[in-house]
Motif scaffolding. Structure first.
Motif, PDB file in Angstrom:
ATOM      1  N   LEU A  49       1.391  -6.527  -6.844  1.00  0.00           N
ATOM      2  CA  LEU A  49       0.430  -6.707  -5.753  1.00  0.00           C
ATOM      3  C   LEU A  49      -0.187  -5.362  -5.373  1.00  0.00           C
ATOM      4  O   LEU A  49      -1.396  -5.261  -5.159  1.00  0.00           O
ATOM      5  CB  LEU A  49       1.114  -7.353  -4.548  1.00  0.00           C
ATOM      6  CG  LEU A  49       0.226  -7.654  -3.350  1.00  0.00           C
ATOM      7  CD1 LEU A  49      -0.934  -8.563  -3.720  1.00  0.00           C
ATOM      8  CD2 LEU A  49       1.059  -8.276  -2.232  1.00  0.00           C
ATOM      9  N   GLY A  50       0.626  -4.325  -5.305  1.00  0.00           N
ATOM     10  CA  GLY A  50       0.116  -2.993  -5.012  1.00  0.00           C
ATOM     11  C   GLY A  50      -0.904  -2.530  -6.045  1.00  0.00           C
ATOM     12  O   GLY A  50      -1.944  -1.960  -5.698  1.00  0.00           O
ATOM     13  N   LEU A  51      -0.629  -2.789  -7.326  1.00  0.00           N
ATOM     14  CA  LEU A  51      -1.567  -2.427  -8.386  1.00  0.00           C
ATOM     15  C   LEU A  51      -2.868  -3.211  -8.265  1.00  0.00           C
ATOM     16  O   LEU A  51      -3.959  -2.660  -8.459  1.00  0.00           O
ATOM     17  CB  LEU A  51      -0.940  -2.673  -9.759  1.00  0.00           C
ATOM     18  CG  LEU A  51       0.167  -1.718 -10.171  1.00  0.00           C
ATOM     19  CD1 LEU A  51       0.826  -2.193 -11.471  1.00  0.00           C
ATOM     20  CD2 LEU A  51      -0.379  -0.312 -10.333  1.00  0.00           C
ATOM     21  N   ALA A  52      -2.775  -4.489  -7.949  1.00  0.00           N
ATOM     22  CA  ALA A  52      -3.978  -5.316  -7.797  1.00  0.00           C
ATOM     23  C   ALA A  52      -4.832  -4.831  -6.624  1.00  0.00           C
ATOM     24  O   ALA A  52      -6.065  -4.771  -6.721  1.00  0.00           O
ATOM     25  CB  ALA A  52      -3.593  -6.779  -7.604  1.00  0.00           C
ATOM     26  N   ILE A  53      -4.197  -4.475  -5.535  1.00  0.00           N
ATOM     27  CA  ILE A  53      -4.934  -3.964  -4.371  1.00  0.00           C
ATOM     28  C   ILE A  53      -5.597  -2.636  -4.722  1.00  0.00           C
ATOM     29  O   ILE A  53      -6.768  -2.406  -4.387  1.00  0.00           O
ATOM     30  CB  ILE A  53      -3.999  -3.834  -3.152  1.00  0.00           C
ATOM     31  CG1 ILE A  53      -3.590  -5.223  -2.667  1.00  0.00           C
ATOM     32  CG2 ILE A  53      -4.672  -3.032  -2.032  1.00  0.00           C
ATOM     33  CD1 ILE A  53      -2.488  -5.214  -1.627  1.00  0.00           C
ATOM     34  N   ALA A  54      -4.876  -1.758  -5.411  1.00  0.00           N
ATOM     35  CA  ALA A  54      -5.444  -0.470  -5.810  1.00  0.00           C
ATOM     36  C   ALA A  54      -6.644  -0.666  -6.737  1.00  0.00           C
ATOM     37  O   ALA A  54      -7.658   0.023  -6.605  1.00  0.00           O
ATOM     38  CB  ALA A  54      -4.386   0.395  -6.479  1.00  0.00           C
ATOM     39  N   ALA A  55      -6.552  -1.611  -7.667  1.00  0.00           N
ATOM     40  CA  ALA A  55      -7.659  -1.880  -8.583  1.00  0.00           C
ATOM     41  C   ALA A  55      -8.868  -2.417  -7.828  1.00  0.00           C
ATOM     42  O   ALA A  55     -10.013  -2.029  -8.113  1.00  0.00           O
ATOM     43  CB  ALA A  55      -7.219  -2.870  -9.663  1.00  0.00           C
ATOM     44  N   ALA A  56      -8.636  -3.298  -6.865  1.00  0.00           N
ATOM     45  CA  ALA A  56      -9.743  -3.837  -6.075  1.00  0.00           C
ATOM     46  C   ALA A  56     -10.405  -2.747  -5.243  1.00  0.00           C
ATOM     47  O   ALA A  56     -11.630  -2.679  -5.149  1.00  0.00           O
ATOM     48  CB  ALA A  56      -9.242  -4.965  -5.170  1.00  0.00           C
TER      49      ALA A  56
END
Length: 76
Positions: A49-56
């Motif tokens: 989830l942290g990676l997805a938020i960072a990518a967004a």
């Protein structure tokens, strides 16, 4: 079904150069144990989830830069 009475707080990793990522608050099943396999799942989920938020956030910042460049080119 009974609602959760307890929650797990799962830290979300920060993007590089950032001081804080966030926290996932996950309601726990009142009938199931909070065992190590479930803790590992929560850690993995939090990391993803942290990676997805960072990518967004990165994509949003890139779009902001593209719009600023386009606006600057149009005004010249």
């Amino acid at each position: 079904s009974d609602p959760p009475r307890e929650a797990a707080l799962v830290p979300l990793p920060a993007a590089p150069g950032k001081s804080a990522g966030g926290v996932l608050v996950a309601g726990l099943n009142p009938f199931g144990p909070l065992d190590e396999p479930f803790r590992a799942f929560l850690r993995h989920f939090g990391a993803q989830l942290g990676l997805a938020i960072a990518a967004a956030r990165s994509a949003e910042a890139g779009e902001t830069l593209r719009r600023a460049a386009a606006r600057s080119a149009f005004l010249q």
